[in-house]
Design a protein around this motif. Structure first.
Motif, PDB file in Angstrom:
ATOM      1  N   HIS A   3      83.289-111.122-115.640  1.00 14.28           N
ATOM      2  CA  HIS A   3      82.304-110.054-115.805  1.00 14.28           C
ATOM      3  C   HIS A   3      81.263-110.035-114.685  1.00 14.28           C
ATOM      4  O   HIS A   3      80.856-111.091-114.201  1.00 14.28           O
ATOM      5  N   VAL A   4      80.851-108.827-114.327  1.00 11.94           N
ATOM      6  CA  VAL A   4      79.763-108.637-113.364  1.00 11.94           C
ATOM      7  C   VAL A   4      78.741-107.707-114.011  1.00 11.94           C
ATOM      8  O   VAL A   4      79.109-106.666-114.558  1.00 11.94           O
ATOM      9  N   VAL A   5      77.462-108.105-113.959  1.00 13.45           N
ATOM     10  CA  VAL A   5      76.401-107.255-114.514  1.00 13.45           C
ATOM     11  C   VAL A   5      75.413-106.912-113.408  1.00 13.45           C
ATOM     12  O   VAL A   5      75.053-107.764-112.596  1.00 13.45           O
ATOM     13  N   MET A   6      74.995-105.634-113.399  1.00 15.24           N
ATOM     14  CA  MET A   6      73.958-105.192-112.462  1.00 15.24           C
ATOM     15  C   MET A   6      72.612-105.267-113.175  1.00 15.24           C
ATOM     16  O   MET A   6      72.513-104.904-114.349  1.00 15.24           O
ATOM     17  N   GLY A   7      71.575-105.738-112.463  1.00 10.62           N
ATOM     18  CA  GLY A   7      70.229-105.776-113.045  1.00 10.62           C
ATOM     19  C   GLY A   7      69.257-105.003-112.177  1.00 10.62           C
ATOM     20  O   GLY A   7      69.274-105.140-110.949  1.00 10.62           O
ATOM     21  N   ILE A   8      68.428-104.186-112.824  1.00  8.43           N
ATOM     22  CA  ILE A   8      67.440-103.376-112.097  1.00  8.43           C
ATOM     23  C   ILE A   8      66.047-103.740-112.589  1.00  8.43           C
ATOM     24  O   ILE A   8      65.813-103.808-113.792  1.00  8.43           O
ATOM     25  N   GLU A   9      65.133-103.997-111.639  1.00 12.27           N
ATOM     26  CA  GLU A   9      63.766-104.397-111.989  1.00 12.27           C
ATOM     27  C   GLU A   9      62.768-103.449-111.313  1.00 12.27           C
ATOM     28  O   GLU A   9      62.854-103.224-110.098  1.00 12.27           O
ATOM     29  N   SER A  10      61.833-102.908-112.099  1.00  8.79           N
ATOM     30  CA  SER A  10      60.826-102.000-111.517  1.00  8.79           C
ATOM     31  C   SER A  10      59.563-101.983-112.374  1.00  8.79           C
ATOM     32  O   SER A  10      58.881-100.978-112.446  1.00  8.79           O
ATOM     33  N   THR A  71      82.268-102.067-106.439  1.00  6.13           N
ATOM     34  CA  THR A  71      82.081-100.642-106.755  1.00  6.13           C
ATOM     35  C   THR A  71      81.730-100.538-108.234  1.00  6.13           C
ATOM     36  O   THR A  71      81.782-101.533-108.965  1.00  6.13           O
ATOM     37  N   TRP A  72      81.413 -99.319-108.672  1.00  5.61           N
ATOM     38  CA  TRP A  72      81.001 -99.135-110.076  1.00  5.61           C
ATOM     39  C   TRP A  72      82.062 -99.654-111.051  1.00  5.61           C
ATOM     40  O   TRP A  72      81.738-100.175-112.113  1.00  5.61           O
ATOM     41  N   THR A  73      83.326 -99.512-110.678  1.00  4.60           N
ATOM     42  CA  THR A  73      84.390 -99.902-111.616  1.00  4.60           C
ATOM     43  C   THR A  73      84.474-101.422-111.798  1.00  4.60           C
ATOM     44  O   THR A  73      85.116-101.894-112.728  1.00  4.60           O
ATOM     45  N   SER A  76      80.655-104.697-115.543  1.00  4.69           N
ATOM     46  CA  SER A  76      80.883-104.764-116.992  1.00  4.69           C
ATOM     47  C   SER A  76      79.748-104.108-117.755  1.00  4.69           C
ATOM     48  O   SER A  76      79.912-103.701-118.902  1.00  4.69           O
ATOM     49  N   ALA A  77      78.542-104.086-117.139  1.00  2.60           N
ATOM     50  CA  ALA A  77      77.380-103.500-117.808  1.00  2.60           C
ATOM     51  C   ALA A  77      76.268-103.288-116.801  1.00  2.60           C
ATOM     52  O   ALA A  77      76.277-103.879-115.713  1.00  2.60           O
ATOM     53  N   VAL A  78      75.310-102.440-117.169  1.00  3.22           N
ATOM     54  CA  VAL A  78      74.113-102.275-116.349  1.00  3.22           C
ATOM     55  C   VAL A  78      72.902-102.657-117.202  1.00  3.22           C
ATOM     56  O   VAL A  78      72.754-102.213-118.340  1.00  3.22           O
ATOM     57  N   ALA A  79      72.077-103.565-116.629  1.00  2.00           N
ATOM     58  CA  ALA A  79      70.883-104.034-117.348  1.00  2.00           C
ATOM     59  C   ALA A  79      69.642-103.587-116.584  1.00  2.00           C
ATOM     60  O   ALA A  79      69.669-103.444-115.358  1.00  2.00           O
ATOM     61  N   LYS A  98      70.051 -95.709-117.336  1.00  2.00           N
ATOM     62  CA  LYS A  98      70.717 -94.868-118.342  1.00  2.00           C
ATOM     63  C   LYS A  98      71.682 -93.891-117.669  1.00  2.00           C
ATOM     64  O   LYS A  98      72.791 -93.663-118.141  1.00  2.00           O
ATOM     65  N   ALA A  99      71.233 -93.317-116.541  1.00  2.15           N
ATOM     66  CA  ALA A  99      72.088 -92.362-115.818  1.00  2.15           C
ATOM     67  C   ALA A  99      73.358 -93.061-115.327  1.00  2.15           C
ATOM     68  O   ALA A  99      74.462 -92.512-115.417  1.00  2.15           O
ATOM     69  N   ILE A 100      73.197 -94.291-114.844  1.00  2.04           N
ATOM     70  CA  ILE A 100      74.363 -95.065-114.368  1.00  2.04           C
ATOM     71  C   ILE A 100      75.314 -95.333-115.535  1.00  2.04           C
ATOM     72  O   ILE A 100      76.528 -95.130-115.439  1.00  2.04           O
ATOM     73  N   ALA A 101      74.730 -95.782-116.656  1.00  4.64           N
ATOM     74  CA  ALA A 101      75.544 -96.114-117.828  1.00  4.64           C
ATOM     75  C   ALA A 101      76.335 -94.894-118.302  1.00  4.64           C
ATOM     76  O   ALA A 101      77.541 -94.988-118.589  1.00  4.64           O
ATOM     77  N   LEU A 102      75.671 -93.774-118.321  1.00  5.38           N
ATOM     78  CA  LEU A 102      76.297 -92.548-118.818  1.00  5.38           C
ATOM     79  C   LEU A 102      77.394 -92.063-117.875  1.00  5.38           C
ATOM     80  O   LEU A 102      78.503 -91.754-118.296  1.00  5.38           O
ATOM     81  N   SER A 103      77.083 -92.033-116.581  1.00  2.00           N
ATOM     82  CA  SER A 103      78.062 -91.441-115.665  1.00  2.00           C
ATOM     83  C   SER A 103      79.215 -92.379-115.342  1.00  2.00           C
ATOM     84  O   SER A 103      80.291 -91.921-114.986  1.00  2.00           O
ATOM     85  N   HIS A 104      78.993 -93.699-115.467  1.00  2.00           N
ATOM     86  CA  HIS A 104      80.084 -94.628-115.158  1.00  2.00           C
ATOM     87  C   HIS A 104      80.647 -95.304-116.408  1.00  2.00           C
ATOM     88  O   HIS A 104      81.382 -96.291-116.307  1.00  2.00           O
ATOM     89  N   HIS A 105      80.274 -94.794-117.571  1.00  2.00           N
ATOM     90  CA  HIS A 105      80.788 -95.296-118.865  1.00  2.00           C
ATOM     91  C   HIS A 105      80.611 -96.803-119.002  1.00  2.00           C
ATOM     92  O   HIS A 105      81.551 -97.536-119.292  1.00  2.00           O
ATOM     93  N   LEU A 106      79.373 -97.249-118.750  1.00  2.00           N
ATOM     94  CA  LEU A 106      79.082 -98.690-118.831  1.00  2.00           C
ATOM     95  C   LEU A 106      78.143 -98.971-119.989  1.00  2.00           C
ATOM     96  O   LEU A 106      77.276 -98.150-120.305  1.00  2.00           O
ATOM     97  N   PRO A 107      78.277-100.152-120.607  1.00  2.00           N
ATOM     98  CA  PRO A 107      77.278-100.540-121.606  1.00  2.00           C
ATOM     99  C   PRO A 107      75.897-100.636-120.959  1.00  2.00           C
ATOM    100  O   PRO A 107      75.777-101.072-119.809  1.00  2.00           O
ATOM    101  N   PHE A 108      74.863-100.226-121.719  1.00  2.00           N
ATOM    102  CA  PHE A 108      73.478-100.228-121.233  1.00  2.00           C
ATOM    103  C   PHE A 108      72.724-101.351-121.954  1.00  2.00           C
ATOM    104  O   PHE A 108      72.797-101.460-123.174  1.00  2.00           O
ATOM    105  N   ILE A 109      72.041-102.182-121.183  1.00  2.00           N
ATOM    106  CA  ILE A 109      71.304-103.299-121.793  1.00  2.00           C
ATOM    107  C   ILE A 109      69.857-103.285-121.319  1.00  2.00           C
ATOM    108  O   ILE A 109      69.585-103.374-120.117  1.00  2.00           O
TER     109      ILE A 109
END
Ligand code: KG4
Ligand code: ZN
Length: 341
Positions: A3-10, A71-73, A76-79, A98-109
């Motif tokens: 699994h690979v998870v992306m994390g965004i901090e702002s 790549t997006w595929t 496993s999830a976007v946090a 949320k936009a990433i999760a919706l457009s790339h069909h990923l779980p949102f955390i």
């Protein structure tokens, strides 16, 4: 690597994005600090921070993917840090994720920013639950028993300012530039901590709470008495201030260790997290305290103490693996105590 998870901090003044794997690898980490935007104001201006996040967020996300060669595929999830923090910035991150999760069909955390700090040491060191945690950042100063993902028991917290805030305010009084904490630490290295004697608030008190406002006032009074500050005066004040902060942390943790041992007699890990955990004197005090108490001390590498995307990605990974998912109607939160998880 499964699994690979992306994390965004702002949530404050760092825009950051990272990719981590379930095999504890940091595949990429990009952090853009807004120091230049806020420097002339001597602190973070929320409105400016939010706009700067908005400008940089997309670019950093693409950079994080490119640097990891993913790549997006591959995700496993976007946090994302869903709070607590400056609401404008948190909103930018949350809406983007949320936009990433919706457009790339990923779980949102949605990750609690403080949980991001709290779990970082588990990415880089073999730390197991339960552990005793000193969480010391710009917005918080707490001692927690970490029982598991989403399971926090607060043993004590500051009754006024956080330690990071005290570092920043004293740095401002000394006019040694922004960001305050790291600059003050550099000055302290060149100073004599014994020239001034500052109070150690809460020392010897029952419980595990902190207080920094009296110390801050003592520094202000000293500065006023000196009228004109030489560079050496500044260094000596910085050194004495830092020593008083570290002394208070030591006293509070000695209490906390006893309380913690009663509830978790088999646990043996002492962990530090948050921006102030980057401070060398804080780290070495904790290391020797852990040794005295028969604990193993773990701290994230310095670069992972202050805000970053890795901490969000890793906490997202821990949540993902534990089966947690959030809905796309999640609301960004300016306040979000850890015990509410
Ligand atoms: O965790 P963080 O990056 O942001 C928050 O979540 O608040 O922590 C930032 C805080 C600031 O107050 C900063 O001055 C402090 O951490 N800090 C330090 C050091 N590096 C950052 N304080 C003392 N010594 C340092 N080396
Ligand atoms: Zn933080």
């Amino acid at each position: 690597m499964k699994h690979v998870v992306m994390g965004i901090e702002s949530s404050c003044d760092e825009t950051a994005c990272a990719l981590v794997s379930d095999t504890h690898e940091i595949l990429s980490s990009v952090v853009w600090s807004q120091y230049d935007e806020h420097r002339r104001f001597g602190g973070v201006v929320p409105e400016i921070a939010a706009r700067a996040h908005l400008e940089k967020c997309d670019i950093l996300i693409q950079e994080a993917l490119d640097k990891a060669g993913k790549t997006w595929t591959d995700l496993s999830a976007v946090a994302v840090a869903g709070g607590p923090g400056l609401i404008g910035g948190v909103l930018v991150g949350v809406m983007t994720a949320k936009a990433i999760a919706l457009s790339h069909h990923l779980p949102f955390i949605a990750v609690n920013h403080l949980e991001g700090h709290a779990l970082t040491a588990r990415l880089t060191s073999p730390v197991s639950f339960p552990y005793l945690l000193l969480l010391t950042s710009g917005g918080h100063c707490q001692i927690l028993a970490v029982e598991g993902v989403g399971k926090y028991h607060k043993l004590g917290a500051t009754i006024d300012d956080s330690a990071g805030e005290a570092f920043d305010k004293v740095a401002k009084m000394l006019d040694i530039g922004y960001p305050g904490g790291p600059n003050l630490e550099k000055r302290a290295k060149m100073g004599n901590p014994k020239r001034f004697s500052f109070p150690i608030p809460m020392k010897g008190r029952v419980g595990c709470d902190f207080s920094f406002s009296g110390l801050k006032t003592a520094v202000r009074t000293t500065i006023e008495k000196l009228t004109q500050l030489s560079e050496q005066d500044k260094n000596d004040i910085a050194a004495a201030f830092q020593e008083a902060v570290v002394a208070q942390m030591k006293d509070r943790l000695q209490h906390a260790v006893q309380v913690f041992k009663e509830s978790y007699p088999l646990a043996k890990d002492l962990v530090v997290a948050g921006g102030v955990a980057a401070n060398g004197s804080v780290r070495s005090m904790l290391e020797s305290l852990a040794k005295e108490q028969g604990f193993v001390f773990s701290a994230p590498p310095i670069g992972l103490c202050t805000d970053n995307g890795v901490m969000i990605a890793w906490a997202g990974m821990e949540r993902f693996l534990a089966g947690h998912r959030d809905c796309l109607d999640f609301k960004a939160r300016p306040r979000w105590p850890l015990e509410q998880l």
